[in-house]
Design an enzyme around this catalytic site. Structure first.
Site: not given
Ligand code: B4P
Length: 193
Positions: A89, A128, A134
């Protein structure tokens, strides 16, 4: 040996496509996001530190994720290949991954980038977030920070692989099966070289 980097912004579908790819090609799935969430679930010191950053949409320090990947490569010496999902990343992570693989007489076969609009990323992650638990998916501000981190620190990683002629991209806006077919076409081309 097939070593694939699956690339794209948060919510692009890297994890979703990885699940299908490991089944089809028999690869080991290395997701730094999953590894970090595993550390958080176990309440390790590393997990507690990572959680503070992840909950705010920030990247975890390079040395932490590089160490995790190095351990996983050592633990899977006989693997036929790997999917690197969410890693590298940063350019530093990409350089370190090249060195790690070189020390094992191996290398990255290629990177496949999933291209998805920011509006669609936000829509998917908020959806989500409704039931994933999350923290980094539930809040538009945190998602915005993740996209900002991606544009600043992660997007340059594509250049790293372009310079090595190892970069391919696919449209990540279709159905999961359409995107999977486009990714498989690229992998099959590499395998038949
Ligand atoms: P990650 O866990 O890597 O994941 P992600 O960016 O959330 O998303 P991914 O692209 O895998 O999306 P998914 O398939 O799940 O990162 C989380 C955090 O960990 C980072 O912010 C960072 O803090 C830390 N971290 C991880 N790796 C790091 C590293 N190397 N260095 C530093 N820090 C690191 O898809 C998302 C949603 O979209 C799902 O609900 C899915 O069902 C849906 N979806 C997928 N494909 C779809 C499609 N075609 N159409 C509609 N919906 C779709």
């Amino acid at each position: 040996m097939l070593n694939l980097v699956l690339f794209g912004p948060p919510g692009a579908g890297k994890g979703t496509q990885s699940q299908k790819l490991i089944e089809k090609y028999g690869l080991i799935h290395l997701s730094t996001g999953d590894l970090l969430r595993g550390e958080i679930a176990q309440g390790t010191e590393l997990g507690l530190e990572a959680k503070k950053l992840m909950d705010h949409g920030q990247l975890v320090p390079d040395e932490v994720v590089i160490g995790m990947i190095s351990n996983k490569l050592d633990a899977n010496k006989d693997a036929g290949g790997f999917i690197f999902d969410g890693f590298p990343r940063t350019v530093t992570q990409a350089e370190e991954l090249d060195s790690l693989l070189e020390s094992k007489q191996s290398s990255i076969t290629g990177m496949i980038a999933l291209q998805v609009d920011d509006d669609e990323l936000l829509r998917r992650l908020l959806l989500r977030g409704k039931d994933s638990g999350r923290v980094d998916d539930a809040n538009p501000e945190v998602i915005g920070k993740r996209i900002h981190e991606y544009n600043n620190k992660t997007a340059p990683v594509a250049e790293f692989y372009k310079k090595q002629n190892k970069f391919e991209s696919v449209n990540g806006m279709g159905t999961v099966d359409e995107i999977f077919a486009a990714i498989c076409a690229i992998i099959d081309k590499w395998l038949n070289k």
